[in-house]
Design an enzyme around this catalytic site. Structure first.
Site, PDB file in Angstrom:
ATOM      1  N   HIS A  79       0.826  -1.218   0.000  1.00 42.24           N
ATOM      2  CA  HIS A  79       0.000   0.000   0.000  1.00 42.24           C
ATOM      3  C   HIS A  79       0.859   1.267   0.000  1.00 42.24           C
ATOM      4  O   HIS A  79       0.510   2.276   0.624  1.00 42.24           O
ATOM      5  CB  HIS A  79      -0.953   0.035   1.204  1.00 42.24           C
ATOM      6  CG  HIS A  79      -1.977  -1.065   1.198  1.00 42.24           C
ATOM      7  ND1 HIS A  79      -3.241  -0.904   0.679  1.00 42.24           N
ATOM      8  CD2 HIS A  79      -1.923  -2.356   1.632  1.00 42.24           C
ATOM      9  CE1 HIS A  79      -3.924  -2.031   0.818  1.00 42.24           C
ATOM     10  NE2 HIS A  79      -3.142  -2.929   1.385  1.00 42.24           N
ATOM     11  N   ASN A 152     -10.305  -2.802   2.567  1.00 43.57           N
ATOM     12  CA  ASN A 152     -10.002  -2.822   1.131  1.00 43.57           C
ATOM     13  C   ASN A 152     -11.270  -2.572   0.327  1.00 43.57           C
ATOM     14  O   ASN A 152     -12.365  -2.562   0.878  1.00 43.57           O
ATOM     15  CB  ASN A 152      -9.427  -4.189   0.731  1.00 43.57           C
ATOM     16  CG  ASN A 152      -7.943  -4.319   1.091  1.00 43.57           C
ATOM     17  OD1 ASN A 152      -7.247  -3.330   1.294  1.00 43.57           O
ATOM     18  ND2 ASN A 152      -7.477  -5.550   1.156  1.00 43.57           N
TER      19      ASN A 152
END
Ligand code: HDE
Length: 731
Positions: A79, A152
């Site tokens: 990420h 997510n």
């Protein structure tokens, strides 16, 4: 506050001795060193003679360069690429029946939040448009401390146990020998791992779907993934799944576009989020919960603790209980978006964990990773991470300590300072972990109830529209086409055949393979050394529902075109009234009309000049949601003569985007489509039948500016997928 020491130093404004001397005059316009020395010359270093060597004595130069040398911190291991925004959360009704969390009680209260969206696999500078899962992490600054939902845009994950996370990430990141490819799962090591880890298949179906290439962060769903727990004031716990449902619906780009956007504007999603917030079009999501009573824990054909499974909304509906609004861009990317530290372990009274083995592992990882990324144990003192409530404990010192603690005790119990800071009773807001009976052998194994790896992948496939299915097949063909080991491709086809024959057949055809009638190779190597492989054989269980409406993004809201961008193609002599009308209509609908012309600067029309937003050199149709070509004989003649313009329109047609044309503009659209064109013989203001057919496919042709409302309606549809079945124009 009860239990506060007389001089506990929790308030930094109490640095009083020094503060008395602090100069509060604004030096905003004056250049100083970090020691506060005003700088006279920031153009030249100190030298011995005008042409002589630089002197070590130059403390200003050394300070500046040393700071520069240390400007970077390690990027997130996953990420790394992201974008954030501030906003607020508000609950619709008190959620007292489920949770005692303070921020879920008062509908009039706004809880501040910071949200960071991200891609997973790419480095910090990689493209926004990679085919990837997107992170959707929300930090709530509540009055009982920080609560983070580190979720997510897909509701399931690749693995069931956190111990496999380093393997998954090593497989998807660039291959270690040559660090290729960047921000892509389309390579051999990723698919090698996946093909031997069948628990990943459900998430892989999501990854191959359009969800992995969103049009915008504003148009993504968010999911907490794991089953969490809500705890009410009586201590009763209930299982819960968290959802974020975007007001604008879920929309995606096409893979061909994604690849182009990566070249034209790798910051496409960042820019979209920033521009929308700057324009006052605040992105919004509804907060949803699926609540399951503890007595129903074993009611389903899947295990609630298995993060590779969803709870179909047909079984447990999503209750929409609040909203999230993002309304402020960060002031400084590094200070806020880069330094924000999310942690699955940040929970508040009223919310608790479950024994999902993936979540349990995450509880360790997030805290650990900040120690290296943000340089030590005091990262929660960085402004973006600081809770809005006072912090008061005996933790001390460490790198970059900001707080100046006072007093002589840093331990508890103590008699010297009244035993402060004191523990807080549960009735007064003290956190008490949910009391859960845990009874079992210490054992390294996986529950039998986690072994069904195919059925929810099948459910996902069953729930897709034909268009979405076609995109999934193409994605598999592309990704596996980039895999160099044929054995890996074959193994994937075998797995797909267990999900759905038709899917496997279509993928195999693209890869020039046959589905093996008999396959002897391993289908799961995610197995302990001494285990009986039979116990780990991937299997398909019973489906709770055959199909779930909520899984197809085509069933999510349409019609709201806030923040969408339409390209308006003009050259000298364009029809000014038509452009004006279209721009006005787009603005009223919350969208933007952007002028694209052969050159930058201003372009003269029949009614005056228009500022140009992009030239055909800097723009690409992939960056826009729709295209409008107004009339003006001279303008259209010029545009028709430029192949780049024809390409622009033809590509928008190929990507199934709404296209509108008025006056002579339709000649250009006709040229680009190279298809049959309806005769525009109808009476003034009426369309003939074939024009209607065209309009049904999102190509709107009409008189002057009158088409704007049809165009806006078409933009609300996002795409006209029926065009995909047609022979596209050769672009
Ligand atoms: Fe993460 N994950 N993760 N993850 N994750 C990180 O934490 C990790 C997982 C997610 O915008 C890291 O601060 C492990 C699931 C998001 O700052 C790290 C496992 C989900 C973000 C980490 C998982 C996520 C991260 C890297 C398997 C969805 C970005 C930097 C057990 C529910 C947050 C950091 C941001 C970031 C570990 C699996 C979401 C290394 C060990 C499942 C949105 O701690």
């Amino acid at each position: 506050m009860k239990g506060k020491r007389p001089d506990d130093g929790t308030d930094n404004a109490k640095l009083r001795q020094l503060d008395e001397f602090r100069d509060t005059n604004d030096v905003k316009n004056l250049l100083t060193s970090n020691q506060g020395v005003k700088i006279n010359d920031d153009q030249n270093s100190l030298k011995a003679g005008v042409r002589g060597p630089t002197l070590l004595e130059d403390f200003l130069f050394r300070e500046k360069i040393t700071h520069f040398d240390h400007e970077r911190i390690p990027e997130r291991i996953v990420h790394a690429r992201g974008s954030g925004a501030h906003g607020y959360f508000q609950v619709y009704e008190p959620l007292t029946k489920y949770s005692k969390a303070h921020f879920l009680q008062d509908p009039s209260a706004k809880t501040p939040v910071f949200v960071r969206f991200s891609t997973v696999a790419g480095f910090r500078g990689s493209t926004d448009l990679a085919r990837d899962v997107r992170g959707f992490a929300v930090k709530f600054y509540t009055q009982e401390g920080n609560f983070d939902i580190v979720g997510n845009n897909m509701p399931v994950f690749f693995i069931q146990d956190a111990i496999k996370f380093p393997d998954l990430i090593h497989a998807v990141k660039p291959e270690p020998h040559n660090e290729i490819p960047q921000a892509a799962s389309a390579h051999t090591t990723f698919w090698d791992f996946i093909s031997l880890t069948p628990e990943s298949l459900h998430t892989v179906m999501w990854l191959m779907s359009d969800r992995a290439i969103p049009r915008s962060y504003r148009m993504m769903e968010g999911f907490g993934v794991h089953t969490f727990r809500l705890v009410d004031a009586k201590g009763v716990g209930r299982f819960v799944k968290f959802h974020w449902k975007p007001k604008l619906g879920v929309h995606s780009v096409i893979w061909d576009e994604a690849q182009q956007i990566s070249g034209h504007d790798p910051d496409f999603h960042r820019r979209d989020l920033w521009d929308s917030i700057a324009a006052g079009a605040f992105p919004e999501w509804e907060f949803g919960i699926q609540v399951v009573e503890e007595k129903d824990e074993h009611k389903f054909n899947f295990d609630l603790l298995d993060p590779t499974k969803i709870i179909p909304e047909e079984l447990v509906p999503v209750e929409r209980v609040g909203k999230l609004v993002l309304n402020r861009n960060p002031d400084n990317f590094f200070a806020e978006t880069e330094q924000v530290a999310f942690c699955v372990g940040n929970i508040v009274p009223g919310i608790d964990f479950t024994n999902d083995p993936l979540m349990q592992g995450r509880l360790f990882s997030y805290l650990d990773t900040q120690l290296i990324r943000l340089g030590g144990p005091n990262f929660q003192e960085i402004p973006i991470n600081r809770p809005i409530v006072p912090i008061n404990n005996n933790q001390r010192d460490g790198h970059m300590r900001m707080r100046i603690n006072r007093g002589m005790t840093a331990y508890q119990p103590n008699s010297i300072e009244g035993n402060n800071p004191q523990q807080v009773k549960e009735s007064e807001g003290g956190f008490v972990s949910y009391t859960e009976k845990v009874d079992g052998h210490k054992i390294r194994t996986r529950s039998e109830s986690f072994m069904d790896h195919y059925s929810q992948a099948t459910l996902f496939w069953n729930s897709m529209s034909d268009t979405e299915k076609k995109h999934i097949v193409k994605a598999f063909r592309f990704e596996l086409g980039m895999v160099t080991a044929v054995s890996v491709r074959e193994r994937m086809v075998v797995h797909l055949s267990k999900i759905k024959k038709e899917l496997a057949q279509e993928v195999a055809e693209g890869l020039g393979l046959e589905i093996p009638t008999h396959y002897d190779g391993p289908l799961n190597l995610n197995v302990p050394a001494d285990a009986n492989p039979k116990d780990y054989e991937p299997r398909s269980g019973k489906l709770d529902v055959e199909k779930s409406q909520a899984l197809s993004q085509l069933n999510t809201p349409k019609g709201d075109i806030t923040g969408r961008k339409a390209a308006i193609l003009v050259a000298e002599g364009f029809d000014g009234a038509a452009v004006e009308m279209m721009m006005k209509a787009l603005k009223e609908a919350g969208a933007m009309g952007m002028i694209i012309a052969p050159r930058e600067g201003k372009v003269p029309g029949d009614k005056g000049k228009q500022m140009v937003d992009f030239s055909f050199l800097t723009a690409s149709s992939a960056l826009f949601d729709a295209v409008y070509v107004p009339g003006g004989q001279k303008s259209v003649e010029m545009l028709r003569a430029d192949p780049k313009v024809i390409h622009f329109v033809a590509e928008a047609y190929k990507h199934c985007k709404p296209i509108a044309a008025s006056g002579e503009g339709k000649q250009l659209v006709q040229m680009a489509m190279r298809g049959p064109w309806p005769t525009d013989k109808g009476e003034a203001g009426k369309k003939d039948a074939s024009m209607k057919d065209l309009a049904a496919e999102g190509v709107i042709v009409g008189k002057d500016g009158k088409i704007s409302s049809d165009f806006i309606k078409a933009m609300g549809e996002h795409r006209f997928w029926m065009r995909e079945a047609k022979t596209p124009p050769p672009v």
